[in-house]
Design a protein around this motif. Sequence first.
Motif, PDB file in Angstrom:
ATOM      1  N   GLY A  80      57.592  58.593  -6.441  1.00 48.64           N
ATOM      2  CA  GLY A  80      57.626  57.670  -7.501  1.00 48.64           C
ATOM      3  C   GLY A  80      57.743  58.242  -8.776  1.00 48.64           C
ATOM      4  N   GLU A  81      57.285  59.510  -8.605  1.00 45.64           N
ATOM      5  CA  GLU A  81      57.396  60.261 -10.256  1.00 45.64           C
ATOM      6  C   GLU A  81      58.798  60.961 -10.489  1.00 45.64           C
ATOM      7  OE1 GLU A  81      55.121  59.961 -12.613  1.00 45.64           O
ATOM      8  OE2 GLU A  81      54.141  58.467 -11.096  1.00 45.64           O
ATOM      9  N   LYS A  82      59.505  61.251  -9.630  1.00 48.97           N
ATOM     10  CA  LYS A  82      61.097  61.673  -9.725  1.00 48.97           C
ATOM     11  C   LYS A  82      61.510  61.031 -10.951  1.00 48.97           C
ATOM     12  CE  LYS A  82      65.364  62.894  -7.307  1.00 48.97           C
ATOM     13  NZ  LYS A  82      66.030  62.888  -6.082  1.00 48.97           N
ATOM     14  N   GLY A  83      61.976  61.821 -11.889  1.00 51.69           N
ATOM     15  CA  GLY A  83      62.713  61.249 -13.154  1.00 51.69           C
ATOM     16  C   GLY A  83      61.456  61.660 -14.395  1.00 51.69           C
ATOM     17  N   THR A  84      60.277  61.739 -14.076  1.00 50.83           N
ATOM     18  CA  THR A  84      59.276  61.955 -14.987  1.00 50.83           C
ATOM     19  C   THR A  84      58.975  63.507 -15.290  1.00 50.83           C
ATOM     20  OG1 THR A  84      57.229  61.572 -13.828  1.00 50.83           O
ATOM     21  CG2 THR A  84      58.446  59.499 -14.894  1.00 50.83           C
ATOM     22  N   ILE A  85      58.915  64.192 -13.889  1.00 44.60           N
ATOM     23  CA  ILE A  85      58.595  65.441 -14.180  1.00 44.60           C
ATOM     24  C   ILE A  85      59.338  66.411 -13.025  1.00 44.60           C
ATOM     25  CG2 ILE A  85      57.006  65.090 -12.063  1.00 44.60           C
ATOM     26  CD1 ILE A  85      55.107  67.170 -13.502  1.00 44.60           C
ATOM     27  N   ASN A  86      59.758  67.626 -13.302  1.00 43.05           N
ATOM     28  CA  ASN A  86      60.403  68.343 -12.335  1.00 43.05           C
ATOM     29  C   ASN A  86      59.599  69.004 -11.491  1.00 43.05           C
ATOM     30  OD1 ASN A  86      63.203  67.985 -12.731  1.00 43.05           O
ATOM     31  ND2 ASN A  86      63.208  69.304 -14.529  1.00 43.05           N
ATOM     32  N   PHE A  87      60.125  69.333 -10.083  1.00 43.99           N
ATOM     33  CA  PHE A  87      59.198  69.785  -9.031  1.00 43.99           C
ATOM     34  C   PHE A  87      59.833  70.971  -8.736  1.00 43.99           C
ATOM     35  CE2 PHE A  87      59.177  65.060  -8.030  1.00 43.99           C
ATOM     36  CZ  PHE A  87      57.870  64.858  -8.753  1.00 43.99           C
ATOM     37  N   LEU A  88      59.195  72.093  -8.737  1.00 42.20           N
ATOM     38  CA  LEU A  88      59.747  73.444  -8.793  1.00 42.20           C
ATOM     39  C   LEU A  88      58.734  74.609  -8.113  1.00 42.20           C
ATOM     40  CD1 LEU A  88      60.547  73.861 -12.609  1.00 42.20           C
ATOM     41  CD2 LEU A  88      62.073  72.978 -10.882  1.00 42.20           C
ATOM     42  N   HIS A  89      59.332  75.343  -7.622  1.00 34.53           N
ATOM     43  CA  HIS A  89      58.532  76.518  -7.128  1.00 34.53           C
ATOM     44  C   HIS A  89      59.289  77.943  -7.403  1.00 34.53           C
ATOM     45  CE1 HIS A  89      61.446  78.211  -3.682  1.00 34.53           C
ATOM     46  NE2 HIS A  89      62.177  76.768  -3.832  1.00 34.53           N
ATOM     47  N   ALA A  90      58.448  78.931  -7.878  1.00 35.54           N
ATOM     48  CA  ALA A  90      58.609  80.271  -8.321  1.00 35.54           C
ATOM     49  C   ALA A  90      58.086  81.272  -7.674  1.00 35.54           C
ATOM     50  CB  ALA A  90      58.149  80.026  -9.702  1.00 35.54           C
ATOM     51  N   ASP A  91      58.690  82.350  -7.466  1.00 33.44           N
ATOM     52  CA  ASP A  91      58.282  83.518  -6.744  1.00 33.44           C
ATOM     53  C   ASP A  91      57.292  84.155  -7.657  1.00 33.44           C
ATOM     54  OD1 ASP A  91      57.972  86.317  -6.142  1.00 33.44           O
ATOM     55  OD2 ASP A  91      59.972  86.480  -5.282  1.00 33.44           O
ATOM     56  N   CYS A  92      55.947  84.427  -6.999  1.00 35.27           N
ATOM     57  CA  CYS A  92      54.823  85.147  -7.798  1.00 35.27           C
ATOM     58  C   CYS A  92      55.228  86.444  -8.363  1.00 35.27           C
ATOM     59  CB  CYS A  92      53.620  85.066  -6.972  1.00 35.27           C
ATOM     60  SG  CYS A  92      52.794  83.531  -6.684  1.00 35.27           S
ATOM     61  N   ASP A  93      55.910  87.145  -7.684  1.00 31.97           N
ATOM     62  CA  ASP A  93      56.276  88.558  -8.158  1.00 31.97           C
ATOM     63  C   ASP A  93      57.180  88.537  -9.496  1.00 31.97           C
ATOM     64  OD1 ASP A  93      54.744  90.347  -6.756  1.00 31.97           O
ATOM     65  OD2 ASP A  93      56.135  90.132  -4.979  1.00 31.97           O
ATOM     66  N   LYS A  94      58.071  87.672  -9.340  1.00 28.34           N
ATOM     67  CA  LYS A  94      58.841  87.765 -10.407  1.00 28.34           C
ATOM     68  C   LYS A  94      58.380  86.800 -11.912  1.00 28.34           C
ATOM     69  CE  LYS A  94      63.353  87.489  -7.747  1.00 28.34           C
ATOM     70  NZ  LYS A  94      64.586  86.571  -7.375  1.00 28.34           N
ATOM     71  N   PHE A  95      57.450  85.874 -11.317  1.00 25.58           N
ATOM     72  CA  PHE A  95      56.966  85.452 -12.669  1.00 25.58           C
ATOM     73  C   PHE A  95      55.416  85.575 -12.830  1.00 25.58           C
ATOM     74  CE2 PHE A  95      60.642  82.683 -11.563  1.00 25.58           C
ATOM     75  CZ  PHE A  95      61.246  82.554 -12.887  1.00 25.58           C
ATOM     76  N   ARG A  96      55.095  86.993 -12.759  1.00 25.89           N
ATOM     77  CA  ARG A  96      53.739  87.329 -13.173  1.00 25.89           C
ATOM     78  C   ARG A  96      53.336  87.153 -14.556  1.00 25.89           C
ATOM     79  NH1 ARG A  96      51.842  92.009 -10.159  1.00 25.89           N
ATOM     80  NH2 ARG A  96      53.233  92.413  -8.195  1.00 25.89           N
TER      81      ARG A  96
END
Length: 349
Positions: free
Chosen positions: A232-248
Amino acid sequence: CRFSQMLHPIFEEASNVIKEEYPDKNQVVFARVDCDQHSDIAQRYRISKYPTLKLFRNGMMMKREYRGQRSVTAIADYIRQQKSNPIREVQDLEEISSLDRSRRNIVGYFEQKDSDNYRTFERVANILHDDCVFLSAFGAVSKAERFSGDNIIYKPPGENAPDMVYLGSLTNFDLVYAWTQDKCVPLVREITFENGEELTEEGLPFLILFHMKDDLESLEKFQQEVARQLIGEKGTINFLHADCDKFRHPLLHIQKTPADCPVIAIDSFRHMYVFPDFSDLSIPGKLKQFVLDLHSGKLHREFHHGPDPTDVAPGQPIQDLASSPPESSFQKLAPSEHRYTLLREKDEL
Protein backbone atom coordinates in the motif's frame (compact mmCIF):
# COMPACT_ATOMS: atom_id res chain seq x y z
CA CYS A 1 21.33 30.03 -17.28
CA ARG A 2 24.26 29.93 -19.68
CA PHE A 3 23.79 26.25 -20.50
CA SER A 4 20.09 26.78 -21.22
CA GLN A 5 20.97 29.62 -23.59
CA MET A 6 23.48 27.39 -25.35
CA LEU A 7 20.94 24.59 -25.79
CA HIS A 8 18.06 26.80 -26.93
CA PRO A 9 19.05 27.21 -30.63
CA ILE A 10 20.13 23.55 -30.84
CA PHE A 11 16.81 22.39 -29.42
CA GLU A 12 14.90 24.65 -31.80
CA GLU A 13 16.84 23.46 -34.84
CA ALA A 14 16.30 19.82 -33.83
CA SER A 15 12.56 20.51 -33.61
CA ASN A 16 12.61 21.91 -37.17
CA VAL A 17 14.44 18.82 -38.45
CA ILE A 18 11.90 16.50 -36.82
CA LYS A 19 8.98 18.63 -38.01
CA GLU A 20 10.03 18.00 -41.61
CA GLU A 21 10.11 14.23 -41.00
CA TYR A 22 6.90 14.15 -38.95
CA PRO A 23 4.78 17.03 -40.26
CA ASP A 24 1.70 15.86 -38.37
CA LYS A 25 1.84 17.97 -35.19
CA ASN A 26 0.24 15.12 -33.25
CA GLN A 27 3.23 12.87 -33.93
CA VAL A 28 5.97 14.78 -32.09
CA VAL A 29 5.76 18.00 -30.07
CA PHE A 30 8.79 19.99 -28.91
CA ALA A 31 8.07 22.32 -26.00
CA ARG A 32 10.06 24.45 -23.59
CA VAL A 33 9.28 25.76 -20.12
CA ASP A 34 10.72 28.84 -18.43
CA CYS A 35 11.02 27.46 -14.91
CA ASP A 36 11.51 30.94 -13.41
CA GLN A 37 8.07 31.93 -14.65
CA HIS A 38 6.47 28.51 -14.18
CA SER A 39 8.01 27.18 -10.99
CA ASP A 40 4.88 25.11 -10.33
CA ILE A 41 5.62 23.01 -13.43
CA ALA A 42 9.25 22.60 -12.37
CA GLN A 43 8.17 21.41 -8.93
CA ARG A 44 5.55 19.04 -10.31
CA TYR A 45 8.14 17.24 -12.42
CA ARG A 46 10.98 17.57 -9.88
CA ILE A 47 13.25 19.62 -12.13
CA SER A 48 16.36 20.52 -10.16
CA LYS A 49 18.98 21.21 -12.84
CA TYR A 50 18.95 23.20 -16.05
CA PRO A 51 18.52 22.55 -18.86
CA THR A 52 16.63 19.25 -18.43
CA LEU A 53 15.11 17.33 -21.33
CA LYS A 54 12.14 15.10 -20.44
CA LEU A 55 10.16 12.78 -22.70
CA PHE A 56 6.38 12.45 -22.37
CA ARG A 57 4.21 9.78 -23.96
CA ASN A 58 0.42 9.89 -23.84
CA GLY A 59 0.70 12.65 -21.25
CA MET A 60 2.97 10.55 -18.99
CA MET A 61 6.52 11.55 -18.14
CA MET A 62 9.01 8.80 -18.85
CA LYS A 63 11.38 7.76 -16.06
CA ARG A 64 14.48 8.15 -18.19
CA GLU A 65 15.28 11.69 -19.21
CA TYR A 66 17.41 12.49 -22.24
CA ARG A 67 21.09 12.49 -21.25
CA GLY A 68 22.63 12.17 -24.69
CA GLN A 69 24.81 14.61 -26.56
CA ARG A 70 23.39 18.12 -26.81
CA SER A 71 23.53 18.39 -30.58
CA VAL A 72 20.93 18.65 -33.34
CA THR A 73 21.92 15.28 -34.78
CA ALA A 74 21.88 13.45 -31.45
CA ILE A 75 18.52 14.89 -30.34
CA ALA A 76 16.94 14.16 -33.73
CA ASP A 77 18.31 10.60 -33.68
CA TYR A 78 16.89 10.13 -30.19
CA ILE A 79 13.42 11.14 -31.41
CA ARG A 80 13.67 8.80 -34.41
CA GLN A 81 14.61 5.98 -32.04
CA GLN A 82 11.62 6.79 -29.83
CA LYS A 83 9.36 6.66 -32.88
CA SER A 84 10.55 3.19 -33.86
CA ASN A 85 8.27 0.23 -33.21
CA PRO A 86 8.96 -1.20 -29.71
CA ILE A 87 7.16 -4.47 -30.53
CA ARG A 88 8.79 -7.34 -32.40
CA GLU A 89 6.35 -9.24 -34.60
CA VAL A 90 6.58 -13.01 -34.30
CA GLN A 91 6.31 -14.95 -37.57
CA ASP A 92 6.27 -18.42 -36.01
CA LEU A 93 5.27 -19.48 -32.48
CA GLU A 94 8.52 -21.45 -32.29
CA GLU A 95 10.19 -18.10 -31.70
CA ILE A 96 8.35 -17.84 -28.38
CA SER A 97 9.92 -21.06 -27.10
CA SER A 98 13.41 -19.65 -27.69
CA LEU A 99 12.89 -16.33 -25.86
CA ASP A 100 15.60 -15.02 -23.56
CA ARG A 101 14.10 -16.07 -20.21
CA SER A 102 16.49 -13.86 -18.26
CA ARG A 103 14.33 -10.97 -19.49
CA ARG A 104 10.73 -10.01 -18.72
CA ASN A 105 8.66 -10.76 -21.83
CA ILE A 106 5.15 -9.56 -22.71
CA VAL A 107 3.54 -11.35 -25.67
CA GLY A 108 0.31 -10.17 -27.31
CA TYR A 109 -1.75 -12.50 -29.53
CA PHE A 110 -4.17 -10.66 -31.82
CA GLU A 111 -6.48 -11.51 -34.66
CA GLN A 112 -5.45 -8.39 -36.55
CA LYS A 113 -3.10 -5.45 -36.19
CA ASP A 114 -5.73 -2.88 -37.11
CA SER A 115 -7.73 -3.24 -33.90
CA ASP A 116 -8.40 -1.33 -30.69
CA ASN A 117 -6.92 -4.19 -28.70
CA TYR A 118 -3.58 -3.95 -30.47
CA ARG A 119 -3.54 -0.13 -30.35
CA THR A 120 -3.83 -0.28 -26.56
CA PHE A 121 -1.01 -2.85 -26.43
CA GLU A 122 1.11 -0.61 -28.64
CA ARG A 123 0.58 2.43 -26.39
CA VAL A 124 1.65 0.44 -23.34
CA ALA A 125 4.71 -0.97 -25.12
CA ASN A 126 5.80 2.53 -26.13
CA ILE A 127 5.95 3.51 -22.46
CA LEU A 128 7.43 0.35 -20.93
CA HIS A 129 9.74 -0.94 -23.66
CA ASP A 130 12.82 -0.17 -21.53
CA ASP A 131 11.56 -2.50 -18.80
CA CYS A 132 10.15 -5.43 -20.82
CA VAL A 133 10.56 -7.10 -24.19
CA PHE A 134 7.32 -6.79 -26.17
CA LEU A 135 6.30 -9.24 -28.89
CA SER A 136 3.15 -9.73 -30.93
CA ALA A 137 1.63 -12.34 -33.25
CA PHE A 138 -1.32 -11.92 -35.62
CA GLY A 139 -3.82 -13.91 -37.63
CA ALA A 140 -3.02 -17.52 -38.43
CA VAL A 141 0.28 -17.36 -36.53
CA SER A 142 -1.47 -16.46 -33.27
CA LYS A 143 -4.63 -18.54 -33.75
CA ALA A 144 -3.52 -21.39 -31.46
CA GLU A 145 -3.14 -18.91 -28.59
CA ARG A 146 -6.45 -17.13 -29.21
CA PHE A 147 -8.90 -19.89 -28.28
CA SER A 148 -10.78 -17.36 -26.10
CA GLY A 149 -9.99 -14.26 -28.17
CA ASP A 150 -7.10 -11.78 -28.22
CA ASN A 151 -4.92 -12.06 -25.14
CA ILE A 152 -1.72 -10.84 -23.49
CA ILE A 153 0.72 -13.16 -21.71
CA TYR A 154 3.54 -12.28 -19.31
CA LYS A 155 6.54 -14.59 -19.33
CA PRO A 156 8.62 -13.84 -16.22
CA PRO A 157 12.36 -14.49 -15.88
CA GLY A 158 13.29 -18.11 -15.29
CA GLU A 159 12.99 -21.14 -17.53
CA ASN A 160 10.35 -22.79 -15.33
CA ALA A 161 8.50 -19.67 -14.21
CA PRO A 162 4.76 -20.00 -14.99
CA ASP A 163 3.13 -17.63 -17.48
CA MET A 164 0.58 -15.08 -16.31
CA VAL A 165 -2.46 -14.06 -18.36
CA TYR A 166 -4.05 -10.62 -18.42
CA LEU A 167 -7.74 -11.02 -17.64
CA GLY A 168 -9.04 -7.45 -17.94
CA SER A 169 -10.39 -5.41 -20.82
CA LEU A 170 -7.91 -5.12 -23.69
CA THR A 171 -9.25 -1.72 -24.72
CA ASN A 172 -8.88 -0.15 -21.26
CA PHE A 173 -5.47 1.53 -21.40
CA ASP A 174 -5.28 2.24 -17.65
CA LEU A 175 -5.92 -1.40 -16.74
CA VAL A 176 -3.53 -2.82 -19.33
CA TYR A 177 -0.84 -0.33 -18.36
CA ALA A 178 -1.21 -0.97 -14.61
CA TRP A 179 -1.05 -4.75 -15.11
CA THR A 180 1.95 -4.55 -17.45
CA GLN A 181 3.85 -2.09 -15.28
CA ASP A 182 3.34 -4.38 -12.29
CA LYS A 183 4.92 -7.23 -14.25
CA CYS A 184 7.70 -5.24 -15.93
CA VAL A 185 8.88 -3.13 -12.98
CA PRO A 186 9.80 -5.25 -9.92
CA LEU A 187 8.44 -4.11 -6.57
CA VAL A 188 11.99 -4.28 -5.16
CA ARG A 189 14.56 -2.98 -7.62
CA GLU A 190 18.35 -3.09 -7.47
CA ILE A 191 20.13 0.23 -7.18
CA THR A 192 23.44 0.50 -9.02
CA PHE A 193 25.79 3.32 -9.92
CA GLU A 194 24.29 3.21 -13.40
CA ASN A 195 20.64 3.74 -12.40
CA GLY A 196 21.12 5.68 -9.16
CA GLU A 197 20.53 9.09 -10.70
CA GLU A 198 17.43 7.87 -12.48
CA LEU A 199 16.00 6.50 -9.22
CA THR A 200 16.67 9.72 -7.31
CA GLU A 201 14.87 11.65 -10.04
CA GLU A 202 11.67 9.80 -9.13
CA GLY A 203 11.75 11.95 -5.99
CA LEU A 204 10.73 9.21 -3.54
CA PRO A 205 12.68 8.20 -0.41
CA PHE A 206 14.56 4.89 -0.52
CA LEU A 207 13.92 1.85 1.65
CA ILE A 208 17.10 -0.11 1.00
CA LEU A 209 18.26 -3.60 1.86
CA PHE A 210 22.06 -3.75 1.85
CA HIS A 211 23.07 -7.37 1.33
CA MET A 212 26.00 -9.36 0.01
CA LYS A 213 25.60 -10.25 -3.64
CA ASP A 214 25.32 -14.00 -2.98
CA ASP A 215 22.97 -13.56 -0.01
CA LEU A 216 19.76 -14.27 -1.89
CA GLU A 217 17.97 -15.55 1.22
CA SER A 218 17.94 -12.11 2.85
CA LEU A 219 16.79 -10.54 -0.41
CA GLU A 220 13.94 -13.02 -0.71
CA LYS A 221 12.82 -12.32 2.88
CA PHE A 222 12.94 -8.58 2.22
CA GLN A 223 10.93 -8.95 -0.99
CA GLN A 224 8.32 -11.07 0.78
CA GLU A 225 7.88 -8.63 3.66
CA VAL A 226 7.75 -5.59 1.36
CA ALA A 227 5.00 -7.32 -0.64
CA ARG A 228 3.19 -8.39 2.56
CA GLN A 229 3.50 -5.20 4.63
CA LEU A 230 4.15 -2.33 2.25
CA ILE A 231 2.29 -2.88 -1.00
CA GLY A 232 0.00 0.00 0.00
CA GLU A 233 3.03 2.31 0.29
CA LYS A 234 4.04 1.80 -3.32
CA GLY A 235 4.19 5.26 -4.82
CA THR A 236 5.33 6.90 -1.57
CA ILE A 237 8.73 5.19 -1.23
CA ASN A 238 11.06 3.20 -3.49
CA PHE A 239 11.93 -0.35 -2.41
CA LEU A 240 15.52 -1.14 -3.35
CA HIS A 241 18.36 -3.53 -2.67
CA ALA A 242 22.07 -2.77 -2.94
CA ASP A 243 25.31 -4.74 -3.06
CA CYS A 244 27.15 -4.18 0.24
CA ASP A 245 30.56 -4.40 -1.42
CA LYS A 246 29.72 -1.84 -4.09
CA PHE A 247 27.98 0.53 -1.69
CA ARG A 248 30.47 0.58 1.17
CA HIS A 249 30.38 4.36 1.34
CA PRO A 250 26.63 4.69 2.11
CA LEU A 251 27.13 1.98 4.74
CA LEU A 252 29.87 4.05 6.34
CA HIS A 253 27.40 6.91 6.63
CA ILE A 254 25.33 4.76 8.99
CA GLN A 255 28.42 3.35 10.73
CA LYS A 256 28.12 -0.06 9.11
CA THR A 257 30.43 -2.24 7.03
CA PRO A 258 29.78 -5.21 4.71
CA ALA A 259 30.42 -7.45 7.72
CA ASP A 260 27.21 -6.06 9.28
CA CYS A 261 25.04 -6.95 6.30
CA PRO A 262 22.17 -7.54 5.80
CA VAL A 263 21.16 -4.03 6.88
CA ILE A 264 17.93 -2.16 6.16
CA ALA A 265 17.89 1.64 6.04
CA ILE A 266 15.78 4.52 4.82
CA ASP A 267 17.36 7.34 2.87
CA SER A 268 15.14 10.43 2.86
CA PHE A 269 17.68 12.35 0.69
CA ARG A 270 18.40 14.45 3.78
CA HIS A 271 19.31 11.77 6.30
CA MET A 272 19.65 8.02 6.62
CA TYR A 273 17.84 5.99 9.29
CA VAL A 274 18.66 2.40 10.22
CA PHE A 275 16.08 -0.32 10.84
CA PRO A 276 16.94 -1.60 14.34
CA ASP A 277 17.50 -5.28 13.58
CA PHE A 278 17.18 -7.31 10.38
CA SER A 279 15.88 -10.26 12.43
CA ASP A 280 12.81 -8.11 13.30
CA LEU A 281 11.85 -8.05 9.63
CA SER A 282 9.26 -10.79 9.94
CA ILE A 283 7.52 -9.26 12.98
CA PRO A 284 4.07 -8.29 11.66
CA GLY A 285 3.85 -4.57 10.95
CA LYS A 286 7.41 -3.77 12.09
CA LEU A 287 8.74 -2.79 8.67
CA LYS A 288 5.55 -0.91 7.80
CA GLN A 289 5.76 1.11 11.03
CA PHE A 290 9.36 2.02 10.17
CA VAL A 291 8.14 3.54 6.88
CA LEU A 292 5.15 5.23 8.50
CA ASP A 293 7.49 6.78 11.08
CA LEU A 294 9.43 8.34 8.21
CA HIS A 295 6.29 9.84 6.68
CA SER A 296 5.10 11.23 10.01
CA GLY A 297 8.47 12.80 10.79
CA LYS A 298 8.92 10.57 13.81
CA LEU A 299 12.29 9.16 12.70
CA HIS A 300 13.80 12.61 12.38
CA ARG A 301 12.12 13.89 15.54
CA GLU A 302 13.21 10.98 17.69
CA PHE A 303 16.78 11.10 16.48
CA HIS A 304 17.04 14.69 17.70
CA HIS A 305 14.88 14.53 20.83
CA GLY A 306 14.63 10.89 21.85
CA PRO A 307 11.42 8.83 21.96
CA ASP A 308 8.15 10.68 21.54
CA PRO A 309 6.45 11.35 24.92
CA THR A 310 3.75 8.81 24.06
CA ASP A 311 6.46 6.14 23.63
CA VAL A 312 8.24 6.85 26.94
CA ALA A 313 7.45 4.87 30.07
CA PRO A 314 6.28 6.95 33.09
CA GLY A 315 9.21 8.52 34.89
CA GLN A 316 11.66 7.83 32.04
CA PRO A 317 13.51 10.99 30.93
CA ILE A 318 13.34 12.09 27.29
CA GLN A 319 16.78 11.98 25.73
CA ASP A 320 17.97 15.08 23.92
CA LEU A 321 20.48 14.26 21.20
CA ALA A 322 22.81 16.99 20.01
CA SER A 323 23.93 15.15 16.91
CA SER A 324 22.05 14.82 13.63
CA PRO A 325 21.04 11.68 11.75
CA PRO A 326 23.65 10.46 9.26
CA GLU A 327 23.48 12.56 6.13
CA SER A 328 22.13 11.03 2.96
CA SER A 329 24.77 9.46 0.79
CA PHE A 330 22.54 8.61 -2.17
CA GLN A 331 21.66 12.27 -2.62
CA LYS A 332 25.03 12.53 -4.34
CA LEU A 333 23.54 10.44 -7.11
CA ALA A 334 20.86 13.07 -7.64
CA PRO A 335 21.12 15.37 -10.68
CA SER A 336 24.12 17.64 -10.26
CA GLU A 337 27.43 18.46 -11.84
CA HIS A 338 28.91 15.95 -9.37
CA ARG A 339 26.54 13.12 -10.32
CA TYR A 340 29.33 10.50 -10.12
CA THR A 341 30.70 11.57 -6.74
CA LEU A 342 29.71 8.30 -5.09
CA LEU A 343 31.50 6.23 -7.69
CA ARG A 344 34.69 8.25 -7.26
CA GLU A 345 34.50 7.98 -3.48
CA LYS A 346 34.08 4.21 -3.81
CA ASP A 347 37.22 4.00 -5.96
CA GLU A 348 39.17 5.98 -3.39
CA LEU A 349 38.32 3.64 -0.49
